[in-house]
Design a protein around this motif. Structure first.
Motif, PDB file in Angstrom:
ATOM      1  N   ASN A  60     -10.035  -0.635 144.459  1.00 32.25           N
ATOM      2  CA  ASN A  60     -10.202   0.616 145.199  1.00 32.25           C
ATOM      3  C   ASN A  60      -8.993   1.538 144.987  1.00 32.25           C
ATOM      4  O   ASN A  60      -8.826   2.528 145.693  1.00 32.25           O
ATOM      5  N   PHE A  61      -8.186   1.212 144.007  1.00 34.82           N
ATOM      6  CA  PHE A  61      -7.039   2.054 143.683  1.00 34.82           C
ATOM      7  C   PHE A  61      -7.565   3.337 143.024  1.00 34.82           C
ATOM      8  O   PHE A  61      -8.283   3.261 142.020  1.00 34.82           O
ATOM      9  N   PRO A  62      -7.227   4.497 143.558  1.00 35.15           N
ATOM     10  CA  PRO A  62      -7.897   5.717 143.086  1.00 35.15           C
ATOM     11  C   PRO A  62      -7.500   6.173 141.682  1.00 35.15           C
ATOM     12  O   PRO A  62      -8.273   6.866 141.024  1.00 35.15           O
ATOM     13  N   ASP A  63      -6.328   5.805 141.202  1.00 35.49           N
ATOM     14  CA  ASP A  63      -5.866   6.323 139.917  1.00 35.49           C
ATOM     15  C   ASP A  63      -6.033   5.315 138.786  1.00 35.49           C
ATOM     16  O   ASP A  63      -5.277   5.324 137.814  1.00 35.49           O
ATOM     17  N   ILE A  64      -7.043   4.487 138.891  1.00 30.27           N
ATOM     18  CA  ILE A  64      -7.226   3.427 137.906  1.00 30.27           C
ATOM     19  C   ILE A  64      -7.589   3.995 136.523  1.00 30.27           C
ATOM     20  O   ILE A  64      -7.448   3.322 135.519  1.00 30.27           O
ATOM     21  N   GLY A  69     -16.585   1.355 140.446  1.00 31.55           N
ATOM     22  CA  GLY A  69     -16.358   0.844 139.094  1.00 31.55           C
ATOM     23  C   GLY A  69     -16.987   1.689 138.014  1.00 31.55           C
ATOM     24  O   GLY A  69     -16.958   1.332 136.838  1.00 31.55           O
ATOM     25  N   THR A  70     -17.566   2.810 138.401  1.00 28.44           N
ATOM     26  CA  THR A  70     -18.283   3.658 137.447  1.00 28.44           C
ATOM     27  C   THR A  70     -17.588   5.014 137.419  1.00 28.44           C
ATOM     28  O   THR A  70     -17.426   5.637 138.457  1.00 28.44           O
ATOM     29  N   TYR A  71     -17.172   5.416 136.240  1.00 27.99           N
ATOM     30  CA  TYR A  71     -16.293   6.586 136.170  1.00 27.99           C
ATOM     31  C   TYR A  71     -16.946   7.794 135.514  1.00 27.99           C
ATOM     32  O   TYR A  71     -16.257   8.731 135.154  1.00 27.99           O
ATOM     33  N   ASN A  72     -18.268   7.731 135.327  1.00 22.61           N
ATOM     34  CA  ASN A  72     -18.909   8.845 134.621  1.00 22.61           C
ATOM     35  C   ASN A  72     -19.954   9.560 135.474  1.00 22.61           C
ATOM     36  O   ASN A  72     -20.983   9.987 134.976  1.00 22.61           O
ATOM     37  N   LYS A  73     -19.659   9.653 136.770  1.00 25.06           N
ATOM     38  CA  LYS A  73     -20.631  10.328 137.650  1.00 25.06           C
ATOM     39  C   LYS A  73     -20.050  11.541 138.362  1.00 25.06           C
ATOM     40  O   LYS A  73     -20.806  12.346 138.882  1.00 25.06           O
ATOM     41  N   LEU A  74     -18.743  11.657 138.427  1.00 24.63           N
ATOM     42  CA  LEU A  74     -18.139  12.701 139.264  1.00 24.63           C
ATOM     43  C   LEU A  74     -17.310  13.669 138.429  1.00 24.63           C
ATOM     44  O   LEU A  74     -16.345  13.264 137.772  1.00 24.63           O
ATOM     45  N   TYR A  75     -17.677  14.924 138.485  1.00 18.85           N
ATOM     46  CA  TYR A  75     -16.972  15.950 137.699  1.00 18.85           C
ATOM     47  C   TYR A  75     -16.670  17.156 138.573  1.00 18.85           C
ATOM     48  O   TYR A  75     -17.260  17.337 139.638  1.00 18.85           O
ATOM     49  N   VAL A  76     -15.737  17.949 138.084  1.00 19.97           N
ATOM     50  CA  VAL A  76     -15.340  19.120 138.855  1.00 19.97           C
ATOM     51  C   VAL A  76     -15.201  20.316 137.917  1.00 19.97           C
ATOM     52  O   VAL A  76     -14.826  20.176 136.754  1.00 19.97           O
ATOM     53  N   ASP A  77     -15.578  21.462 138.448  1.00 24.17           N
ATOM     54  CA  ASP A  77     -15.413  22.707 137.701  1.00 24.17           C
ATOM     55  C   ASP A  77     -14.041  23.253 138.049  1.00 24.17           C
ATOM     56  O   ASP A  77     -13.894  24.105 138.926  1.00 24.17           O
ATOM     57  N   ASP A  78     -13.037  22.723 137.365  1.00 22.94           N
ATOM     58  CA  ASP A  78     -11.654  23.084 137.675  1.00 22.94           C
ATOM     59  C   ASP A  78     -10.925  23.244 136.338  1.00 22.94           C
ATOM     60  O   ASP A  78     -11.454  22.892 135.285  1.00 22.94           O
ATOM     61  N   ILE A 121      -2.494   1.478 132.179  1.00 22.79           N
ATOM     62  CA  ILE A 121      -2.957   2.233 131.011  1.00 22.79           C
ATOM     63  C   ILE A 121      -4.482   2.127 130.953  1.00 22.79           C
ATOM     64  O   ILE A 121      -5.023   1.064 130.649  1.00 22.79           O
ATOM     65  N   PRO A 122      -5.177   3.233 131.242  1.00 24.12           N
ATOM     66  CA  PRO A 122      -6.642   3.202 131.151  1.00 24.12           C
ATOM     67  C   PRO A 122      -7.053   3.194 129.683  1.00 24.12           C
ATOM     68  O   PRO A 122      -6.521   3.962 128.884  1.00 24.12           O
ATOM     69  N   ARG A 123      -7.952   2.301 129.329  1.00 28.60           N
ATOM     70  CA  ARG A 123      -8.312   2.173 127.911  1.00 28.60           C
ATOM     71  C   ARG A 123      -9.760   2.537 127.637  1.00 28.60           C
ATOM     72  O   ARG A 123     -10.489   2.978 128.515  1.00 28.60           O
ATOM     73  N   GLU A 124     -10.189   2.353 126.394  1.00 29.08           N
ATOM     74  CA  GLU A 124     -11.549   2.657 126.005  1.00 29.08           C
ATOM     75  C   GLU A 124     -12.527   1.904 126.909  1.00 29.08           C
ATOM     76  O   GLU A 124     -12.225   0.845 127.420  1.00 29.08           O
ATOM     77  N   GLY A 125     -13.733   2.474 127.078  1.00 33.14           N
ATOM     78  CA  GLY A 125     -14.702   1.864 127.980  1.00 33.14           C
ATOM     79  C   GLY A 125     -14.145   1.872 129.393  1.00 33.14           C
ATOM     80  O   GLY A 125     -13.521   2.826 129.826  1.00 33.14           O
ATOM     81  N   SER A 126     -14.332   0.806 130.129  1.00 33.39           N
ATOM     82  CA  SER A 126     -13.746   0.722 131.466  1.00 33.39           C
ATOM     83  C   SER A 126     -12.539  -0.202 131.477  1.00 33.39           C
ATOM     84  O   SER A 126     -12.044  -0.577 132.535  1.00 33.39           O
TER      85      SER A 126
END
Ligand SMILES: Cc1cc2nc3c(=O)[nH]c(=O)nc-3n(C[C@H](O)[C@H](O)[C@H](O)COP(=O)(O)OP(=O)(O)OC[C@H]3O[C@@H](n4cnc5c(N)ncnc54)[C@H](O)[C@@H]3O)c2cc1C
Ligand SMILES: Cc1cc2nc3c(=O)[nH]c(=O)nc-3n(C[C@H](O)[C@H](O)[C@H](O)COP(=O)(O)OP(=O)(O)OC[C@H]3O[C@@H](n4cnc5c(N)ncnc54)[C@H](O)[C@@H]3O)c2cc1C
Lengths: 676, 676
Positions: A261-265, B591-600, A281-286
């Motif tokens: 639940n760490f927001p900056d993962i 765990g899913t990082y491709n659903k939330l976007y912002v017009d910023d 270090i965020p990498r390719e994929g998840s």
């Protein structure tokens, strides 16, 4: 052994030992010289290339280097660009971590590429595919091959046609070439066997007198490149010493898909906590990589018991740092541990015949992600020089510029890295304790921010070199004021221009993919004015003459633009001039559409404002010489004096071709314009 | 034959006949449904794919389609983008040609891609590679396979589990599957054997009773797609008629690297000369294609003696047109000739079980370069529908929308093409004769300019369709005013947004690669305001419920975002909201990082201004449903009434999953935030 008549004996121009990042870039460069008959072999003692783990950080400059090889798009499309660095520090009231500042990970505007992450194995794959293509399928990596002996015959070193370096190699059995300690810890892939925390197992693989003769070979090489990593066997053969400091900081590395639940993962997060430090270090994929500071002490030069470092131990530490957030990595893909130390080799080259490069020359912490970048940049610098010497275009003296250019960089790198590593491993934290304890959060962030500019790789400057006319070796000075934003000795910055022929927009460097050639860019000024057209005509006469640099340094049997390519970027209106009004043949060789560009508005991508961005006057223009590695060699004026500078620049770098063997502009057929 | 017990008998979900552009796109779409158990076979009677010649024009919409398959970059990096159209007409004084206007070839701003040219063989290669990957290596093209019989059992057509179409096929010998008339004219590759100017040699390859039984097979298919080109065998089996007009214009085509002093050889040049018309298409490398109007008359439906059309005859004509410029093509790579005519099939489908697509449905001149584009767009429209029916997600009724959407487009295409072809082949010329002669230069340019907008493919609109809620079939109307620049029935236009998670900038469509799913884009408005957060919460409750569209149409054994994917684009400050403040789980599945976007604003690519560009109010927001083929299905409001519209939209397209088999939001585990 060398005299055993039964042992196979062969000659090669270049032998590359080691196919890590430094070795494969060397191979890919030299593949581009196979067209001039240059023969290169690459051997590596391991039977397989890297599949998981190891380096994955690419700085913008490395991606620019890939761009010059025309493989950047492939790599970028697989990589994860990093956009933001988030700083986390302890919250005074609850003691857990809280977010501090956010800064961009790449300084906006500095490059069209950003810091990115891609697994080392994929990067090497793309480079090797390119090597294969550029060498017309003639080059491949010979794996499971161990060099056993290396001798340099110093007497032969001055002879261009001699093979002064003798390397005895042996084909390993499949079993020998597999890492002996195994790379598995239960189900989990471990990188410990390569880590500096444990003794290098490979040192045990030594000369074996009783293997069958057929497995041995003596390679006589003109040049040898030792790109064989931190434990470099080549370096040890040459007797070069690694100098510098160790450190007692021990770090762990874990790769996997986290549940948290760490927001900056998905950001690069630099975490200072009461429990220790960590870098995400965020990498390719998840995928995510965690760099975790461990509570382990090791003496300088000492080794730890590898059984101490386990996935569980690493994750326990990560969890403590993450508090109050939670993290699990159900399937750890790879892990390792290492000790941070900064060291530099005493010498880079033996008789300019045997060179070492990459981790063989410099080691430092993987924290700033520089290892792969710095290693690739070494051979990217070295190998076009070796290529030109072997092709007969350049004298052996240019090889001196490898060490003179790369050593200062490495010193700089190691200094920066030491500072960063110290900051990272320091025990900080609550803002109250700031000044008392070793590390000040602000300090840390500021140094990281300043460090970023260096670590991006785009500001690297070469000096004290015959190949960069920034006057510091007293040979030749540039007229830097004519193009203030094209610093001599740094990489050529790229801006958008438009093709005179079809109106298509290009990044200027995309018009000059690295194939070995130097490029003279004529910023010809505003062609709407007759006086500027006349000036270009005068330059053209000199370039078209048999004493002009293109003819003088290009043999007849080479493509005319193979050694020195001439591009023109004017800034008149694109439709105010017809292509045939550009001087033929050198400036506009008929049937060739990649020489003439204009700094004008494009249909689909706005105006590149190249003259403005380079800070070149639209009236005065400028001449810029770009080296094969896209570093700026010379900035000078668009007139006779400038052309004298260009002559002088190349006279220190290239070999004059005898008059009757020159590639002459007179051989190019120009179709006259219709008379109507 | 069908009853011969010795003949192999097999079942397949989809049989594609013909592996040209239409066939390979069909295959690539259906490859994406192999994950749902859909089995597809592709047969082609030729033993080899296209290597030279044929179509090469790609409009921006086709490249957008490739983008949706995530293969655009590969194709774009090999293609030659066309930037400028130059018009040439006779000069009154010297009678030779002179340049008139220049216009951009693609209307700036309409797409991020431009008209481009790449050889059909390369395009097919990339699509087939993708098919292979997406089908996990299970699909390949079966070449040298001839269909001999086709029967539809109409009684079975209403049964979802039946295989109502029986196709008898035969494996051809290598000799039979090679073009019999040969494709060589001396050294030169000729495409005449495929041209409509000569009788189709392939009609001779017919049912042979005496081949070994082992070479025959009966395929029982649920669906058959006839993508077998202009002479379509499938179309003839179904008894559909080609309707429309022929024409007596004959054109020649030549590919090669020219030697010329014509200044616009790298632009698309439309030349009207006293000697006839010509079109220049600059291609990859230094290749150029010439489309040359010939002085040949052919009666409607008649054929010419192919020996008349030779490389020399074509080049002589080209030289006459080019006067006063000169042109030579020392090595002609490929040439052909064809007759321009516009025809459309009487029907597109038989019982919604056998479909025809591509040139099998519509033929027209290759002049505007639409053949490949229109053919690929047919199956791109058809095959996600077939895929969803076979996967059990959609009722068979959606298949009706294939003809209702694609026929009006084809009619439009043929009308535009007829007009263009007439203009192109008309004898114009000197501006003096303008109004008297049939063709007015201004007219010609204007029509071409208007035509461009259609031919770019980005303005195609589907109506009269249950899959597009633009109210014209009386079923459901959109609230178009909420997003004026997202026209329902047209392709979803793309603008840049920024990831909430890592600050990376994306084109919005790059976040939703085509994998079969519909996408609901929630333009959630300004999240800095509590009221807007509350509104999103209300929408989320509905989406998280077991009666919400995601649960209702997605079976348990599918990924929750496999049928309907939900993306959110808000327009508050990115750093003013934490990810966990978005409603979990449907809107932000952990765990899913491709659903939330912002017009910023982004770090490296400015501000996409998506709301402004889409014309969506930052307060009101909007909901947009995007179909699997990236066409807009619905625009509605971000409230209960809007969600009712969404329900209604899908109720006409998808099958409701029985309550107990639904994919429930309750099954998703949310990690609570730490309490500090
Ligand atoms: C855990 C870890 C994480 C890292 N993370 C990063 C990062 O994020 N970013 C970054 O830029 N760098 C990182 N690095 C550093 C990076 O991996 C190295 O700096 C880089 O690989 C050095 O490249 P090289 O080609 O010089 O040497 P190596 O990659 O070590 O390659 C040497 C090659 O030579 C072969 N070899 C060795 N000895 C012999 C011999 N005697 N004969 C024949 N072949 C031989 C080896 O098999 C190997 O293939 C990391 C390193 C580690 C261990
Ligand atoms: C000279 C020329 C230039 C052109 N230039 C352009 C251009 O610039 N831009 C453009 O967009 N279009 C152009 N076209 C048109 C373009 O080639 C076609 O519109 C396009 O290829 C049609 O695609 P398709 O898949 O429908 O049919 P085709 O490409 O014709 O493919 C049909 C496939 O079916 C196979 N087949 C045929 N009959 C059978 C059978 N009975 N059984 C099994 N297999 C069978 C064939 O072998 C072939 O592989 C050009 C055409 C020509 C001839």
């Amino acid at each position: 052994m060398a005299s055993d008549p039964q042992i196979k004996n062969s000659n090669v121009d270049v032998l590359i030992i080691g196919a890590g990042p430094a070795g494969v870039i060397a191979a890919d460069w030299l593949a581009r010289f196979t067209k001039y008959g240059v023969k290169t072999r690459v051997v590596d003692k391991r039977s397989h290339k890297v599949f998981t783990g190891q380096a994955d950080g690419l700085n913008p400059r490395s991606i620019e280097m890939f761009q010059s090889f025309n493989i950047a798009n492939k790599i970028v499309s697989e990589a994860n660009p990093m956009n933001e660095v988030c700083f986390w520090a302890p919250n005074e009231s609850h003691g857990g971590i809280e977010r501090g500042r956010r800064i961009p990970d790449t300084i906006p505007g500095i490059s069209r590429y950003v810091q990115s992450v891609l697994h080392q194995g994929r990067i090497e794959r793309h480079i090797l595919d390119d090597m294969n293509e550029k060498s017309n399928g003639t080059m491949k990596i010979e794996r499971g091959v161990l060099p056993e002996t290396l001798e340099v015959n110093e007497e032969l070193c001055q002879d261009d046609n001699a093979y002064p370096v003798k390397v005895g190699i042996r084909q390993l059995s499949e079993e020998e070439s597999r890492p002996k300690l195994g790379s598995k810890n239960g189900e989990v892939e471990s990188g410990l066997y390569k880590s500096n925390l444990v003794k290098d197992e490979d040192d045990d693989v030594e000369f074996k007198p009783d293997v069958p003769v057929g497995d041995r070979e003596i390679i006589n090489a003109k040049y040898v490149i030792g790109a064989d990593g931190a434990h470099s066997w080549v370096r040890r053969q040459l007797g070069f010493k690694m100098q510098g400091e160790g450190s007692d900081f021990v770090w762990g590395v874990v790769d996997g898909v986290p549940i948290t639940n760490f927001p900056d993962i998905r950001c690069r997060a630099a975490i200072h906590s009461n429990a220790g430090s960590m870098m995400i270090i965020p990498r390719e994929g998840s995928l995510v990589r965690l760099y975790i500071q461990l509570n382990l002490q090791v003496d300088e030069g000492g080794h730890v018991d590898r059984s101490l470092i386990t996935p569980k131990m690493l994750m326990d530490q990560a969890k403590a740092v993450f508090h109050p957030y939670s993290i699990e990595i159900p399937d750890i893909m790879w892990y390792t541990g290492y000790q941070v130390g900064q060291r530099l080799t005493s010498e880079y080259a033996k008789n300019d015949r045997v060179f070492i490069a990459g981790d063989a020359c410099h080691t430092h912490s993987p924290k700033a992600g520089q290892g792969m970048n710095a290693s690739m940049a070494d051979t990217y610098n070295l190998c076009w020089k070796i290529g030109h010497v072997l092709a007969g275009h350049a004298p052996r003296s240019i090889l001196k510029t490898y060490e003179s250019e790369r050593r200062p960089f490495a010193e700089h790198l190691i200094m920066n890295d030491a500072q960063l590593a110290k900051l990272f491993s320091g025990k900080p934290l609550s803002s109250a304790e700031l000044n008392e304890l070793g590390v000040d959060m602000k300090d840390f962030e500021n140094i990281l921010e300043r460090g970023i500019s260096f670590f991006l790789g785009t500001s690297i400057e070469y000096f004290n070199s015959t190949a960069t006319a920034n006057g510091r070796d007293g040979r030749l000075s540039s007229k830097q004021e004519l193009a203030k934003n094209i610093p001599v000795g740094q990489r050529f910055p790229s801006h958008q221009v438009v093709s005179q022929f079809d109106g298509r927009h290009y990044h200027l460097v995309d018009t000059m993919f690295a194939d070995g050639q130097f490029t003279i860019v004529l910023f010809a000024g505003n062609m709407d004015k007759q006086v500027n057209r006349q000036r270009l005509q005068t330059i053209a006469q000199r370039l078209d003459s048999d004493d002009g640099v293109v003819s003088k340094y290009t043999p007849k049997d080479r493509q005319r633009d193979g050694v020195i390519d001439v591009k023109t970027v004017h800034c008149g209106g694109r439709t105010n001039i017809e292509v045939h009004e550009f001087p033929q043949p050198t400036i506009y060789p008929p049937g060739t559409y990649n020489k003439l560009y204009v700094d004008d508005v494009s249909y689909h991508a706005g105006h590149g404002e190249a003259y403005k961005n380079y800070d070149i006057s639209k009236e005065d223009g400028a001449v810029v010489v770009v080296r094969p590695d896209h570093f700026v060699g010379l900035v000078t004026s668009l007139d006779g004096a400038g052309m004298d500078d260009v002559d002088k620049y190349f006279s220190g770098l290239l070999k004059t071709v005898p008059a009757e063997q020159r590639n002459s502009a007179k051989d190019i057929k120009v179709i006259p314009q219709p008379k109507v």
